[in-house]
Design an enzyme around this catalytic site. Structure first.
Site, PDB file in Angstrom:
ATOM      1  N   GLU A 103     120.975 -14.010  90.370  1.00  0.00           N
ATOM      2  CA  GLU A 103     121.153 -13.782  88.861  1.00  0.00           C
ATOM      3  C   GLU A 103     119.951 -13.252  88.240  1.00  0.00           C
ATOM      4  O   GLU A 103     120.076 -12.273  87.280  1.00  0.00           O
ATOM      5  CB  GLU A 103     121.548 -15.160  88.246  1.00  0.00           C
ATOM      6  CG  GLU A 103     122.842 -15.462  88.303  1.00  0.00           C
ATOM      7  CD  GLU A 103     123.279 -16.734  87.778  1.00  0.00           C
ATOM      8  OE1 GLU A 103     122.505 -17.171  86.807  1.00  0.00           O
ATOM      9  OE2 GLU A 103     124.385 -17.524  88.317  1.00  0.00           O
ATOM     10  N   VAL A 104     118.882 -13.754  88.583  1.00  0.00           N
ATOM     11  CA  VAL A 104     117.513 -13.371  87.834  1.00  0.00           C
ATOM     12  C   VAL A 104     116.735 -12.573  88.790  1.00  0.00           C
ATOM     13  O   VAL A 104     116.259 -13.160  89.931  1.00  0.00           O
ATOM     14  CB  VAL A 104     116.651 -14.550  87.400  1.00  0.00           C
ATOM     15  CG1 VAL A 104     115.406 -14.104  86.672  1.00  0.00           C
ATOM     16  CG2 VAL A 104     117.562 -15.489  86.564  1.00  0.00           C
ATOM     17  N   HIS A 108     112.391 -16.161  92.932  1.00  0.00           N
ATOM     18  CA  HIS A 108     112.167 -17.556  92.628  1.00  0.00           C
ATOM     19  C   HIS A 108     112.645 -18.456  93.886  1.00  0.00           C
ATOM     20  O   HIS A 108     113.644 -18.012  94.356  1.00  0.00           O
ATOM     21  CB  HIS A 108     113.045 -17.824  91.434  1.00  0.00           C
ATOM     22  CG  HIS A 108     114.261 -17.380  91.351  1.00  0.00           C
ATOM     23  ND1 HIS A 108     114.656 -16.027  90.806  1.00  0.00           N
ATOM     24  CD2 HIS A 108     115.589 -18.142  91.402  1.00  0.00           C
ATOM     25  CE1 HIS A 108     116.027 -16.006  90.933  1.00  0.00           C
ATOM     26  NE2 HIS A 108     116.593 -17.178  91.096  1.00  0.00           N
ATOM     27  N   HIS A 110     114.283 -22.113  94.639  1.00  0.00           N
ATOM     28  CA  HIS A 110     114.771 -23.217  93.982  1.00  0.00           C
ATOM     29  C   HIS A 110     114.330 -24.456  94.945  1.00  0.00           C
ATOM     30  O   HIS A 110     114.412 -24.200  96.083  1.00  0.00           O
ATOM     31  CB  HIS A 110     116.254 -23.111  94.256  1.00  0.00           C
ATOM     32  CG  HIS A 110     116.900 -22.004  93.150  1.00  0.00           C
ATOM     33  ND1 HIS A 110     117.878 -22.089  92.145  1.00  0.00           N
ATOM     34  CD2 HIS A 110     117.239 -20.858  93.677  1.00  0.00           C
ATOM     35  CE1 HIS A 110     117.996 -21.331  91.760  1.00  0.00           C
ATOM     36  NE2 HIS A 110     117.857 -20.381  92.566  1.00  0.00           N
TER      37      HIS A 110
HETATM   38  P1  AMP Z   1     119.701 -17.197  90.952  1.00  0.00           P
HETATM   39  O1  AMP Z   1     121.247 -17.378  91.031  1.00  0.00           O
HETATM   40  O2  AMP Z   1     119.041 -17.894  92.463  1.00  0.00           O
HETATM   41  O3  AMP Z   1     119.006 -16.208  90.493  1.00  0.00           O
HETATM   42  O4  AMP Z   1     119.063 -18.601  90.073  1.00  0.00           O
HETATM   43  C1  AMP Z   1     118.839 -18.320  88.650  1.00  0.00           C
HETATM   44  C2  AMP Z   1     118.497 -19.650  88.245  1.00  0.00           C
HETATM   45  O5  AMP Z   1     117.654 -19.479  87.173  1.00  0.00           O
HETATM   46  C3  AMP Z   1     119.561 -20.407  87.861  1.00  0.00           C
HETATM   47  O6  AMP Z   1     119.761 -21.538  88.652  1.00  0.00           O
HETATM   48  C4  AMP Z   1     119.705 -20.495  86.393  1.00  0.00           C
HETATM   49  O7  AMP Z   1     119.882 -21.734  85.908  1.00  0.00           O
HETATM   50  C5  AMP Z   1     118.057 -20.400  86.228  1.00  0.00           C
HETATM   51  N1  AMP Z   1     117.573 -20.166  84.751  1.00  0.00           N
HETATM   52  C6  AMP Z   1     118.039 -18.908  83.950  1.00  0.00           C
HETATM   53  N2  AMP Z   1     117.523 -18.884  82.861  1.00  0.00           N
HETATM   54  C7  AMP Z   1     116.545 -19.889  82.731  1.00  0.00           C
HETATM   55  C8  AMP Z   1     115.754 -20.346  81.890  1.00  0.00           C
HETATM   56  N3  AMP Z   1     115.414 -19.649  80.844  1.00  0.00           N
HETATM   57  N4  AMP Z   1     114.817 -21.548  82.282  1.00  0.00           N
HETATM   58  C9  AMP Z   1     114.913 -22.004  83.380  1.00  0.00           C
HETATM   59  N5  AMP Z   1     116.038 -21.623  84.446  1.00  0.00           N
HETATM   60  C10 AMP Z   1     116.661 -20.689  84.115  1.00  0.00           C
END
Ligand code: AMP
Length: 124
Positions: A103-104, A108, A110
């Site tokens: 998503e981001v 990152h 996890h």
């Molecule tokens: P991914 O699907 O691996 O890109 O995970 C993105 C993660 O970022 C998800 O688990 C979201 O809950 C987390 N996330 C999105 N925005 C924020 C934020 N502002 N602070 C902390 N975590 C976030």
């Protein structure tokens, strides 16, 4: 070879790194920042990100200097130690690209822990 997508400076983790939006910080080093996931999927759910601008792990491993690669690995280890989950166990994963539903678009890791975590994957 497929080229990595360009880094989007407006992504939410870039904004956290610039201090534009808050985070619940767990640990910060020269090369990395660890903070609580805003939508936790386990009792412990922390994200560890490099401070450099990398879209995903593929991009990071292709472009990051050794000091940044080591720095991120060390920050992951230090975060696990600080969370106190090494003995009980934890899961580390990095979603990379569309099929992983990343998503981001800033690399990152996890870190998930604090309970029996169940199967490693779900479909769909
Ligand atoms: P991914 O699907 O691996 O890109 O995970 C993105 C993660 O970022 C998800 O688990 C979201 O809950 C987390 N996330 C999105 N925005 C924020 C934020 N502002 N602070 C902390 N975590 C976030």
């Amino acid at each position: 070879m497929t080229e990595a997508p360009a880094y989007d400076e407006s992504n939410v983790f870039a904004r956290i790194l610039r201090g534009e939006i808050p985070c619940e910080k767990v640990l910060e080093t020269e090369h990395a920042l660890a903070f609580a996931d805003v939508n936790p999927q386990a009792p412990v759910h922390v994200l560890v990100i490099p401070k450099g601008a990398y879209v995903d792990l593929t991009d990071f491993l292709a472009r990051a200097p050794a000091a940044e690669r080591i720095g991120l690995a060390d920050a992951v280890a230090a975060t696990v130690a600080k969370l106190g989950v090494a003995a009980s166990g934890y899961r580390i994963l990095a979603n990379c690209g569309p099929d992983a539903q990343q998503e981001v678009p800033h690399l990152h890791w996890h870190i998930l822990a604090g309970e029996r975590l169940g199967p490693i994957r779900a479909r769909g």
